[in-house]
Design an enzyme around this catalytic site. Structure first.
Site, PDB file in Angstrom:
ATOM      1  N   GLU A   1       7.630   1.105   4.985  1.00 44.27           N
ATOM      2  CA  GLU A   1       7.109   0.076   5.882  1.00 44.27           C
ATOM      3  C   GLU A   1       7.334  -1.266   5.196  1.00 44.27           C
ATOM      4  OE1 GLU A   1       2.827   0.305   6.369  1.00 44.27           O
ATOM      5  OE2 GLU A   1       2.867  -0.995   8.128  1.00 44.27           O
TER       6      GLU A   1
ATOM      7  N   HIS B   1       3.932   7.173   3.665  1.00 46.07           N
ATOM      8  CA  HIS B   1       4.859   6.051   3.513  1.00 46.07           C
ATOM      9  C   HIS B   1       4.398   5.091   2.424  1.00 46.07           C
ATOM     10  CE1 HIS B   1       2.115   4.233   6.634  1.00 46.07           C
ATOM     11  NE2 HIS B   1       2.294   3.136   5.913  1.00 46.07           N
TER      12      HIS B   1
ATOM     13  N   HIS C   1       0.834  -1.211   0.000  1.00 46.39           N
ATOM     14  CA  HIS C   1       0.000   0.000   0.000  1.00 46.39           C
ATOM     15  C   HIS C   1       0.863   1.252   0.000  1.00 46.39           C
ATOM     16  CE1 HIS C   1       0.462  -0.839   4.415  1.00 46.39           C
ATOM     17  NE2 HIS C   1       0.597   0.468   4.500  1.00 46.39           N
TER      18      HIS C   1
END
Ligand code: CO
Length: 137
Positions: free
Chosen positions: A130, A79, A7
């Site tokens: 991440e 992010h 994502h």
């Protein structure tokens, strides 16, 4: 080491408004809001055919995205999350190559109930990364 893009996360000042924009204006499938007290955020996921967009809003007094939102009052990209098969092995390799893992360096449980870590943006072209362990394909 990294696999698919899981994502892209966007911090938003108005979670209901941003959800409605993705659902009604862009015609995407949007999940219900989920509070993640351990991470200090409320999340909504926009489900796309090939990836997801994570809408983030601060939750609680010590939210890690509160400063971001005060610096970016209209919101902004926060992010990028890449999938890895083995987060422990990924951390070991990254640390051995000098990359910095944020926090205590240990995985936490992320929005999908899977282990995640964040990597220092200064080690990755100014982008907060991440990693999420999705297990073997
Ligand atoms: Co994320």
């Amino acid at each position: 080491m990294i696999g698919r893009l899981n994502h892209v996360a966007i911090v938003v000042p108005d979670l209901a408004g941003a959800s409605a924009t993705y659902r009604d204006t862009l015609g995407a499938t949007v999940t219900k809001a989920q509070d993640l007290p351990d991470h200090g955020v409320t999340t909504v996921f926009v489900e796309l055919a090939n990836t997801k967009i994570e809408l983030l809003h601060p939750l609680g007094a010590d939210s890690p995205v509160a400063n971001f939102l005060s610096n970016n009052p209209s919101g902004g990209m926060h992010h990028i999350c890449y999938e890895v098969q083995d987060i422990g092995a990924a951390i070991e390799q990254l640390v051995s190559e000098g990359a910095r893992v944020l926090g205590d360096g240990q995985p936490k449980t992320g929005a999908h109930g899977l282990p995640v870590v964040f990597l220092h943006p200064k080690d990755f072209s100014g982008t907060l990364i991440e990693l999420e362990e999705v297990g073997a394909a």
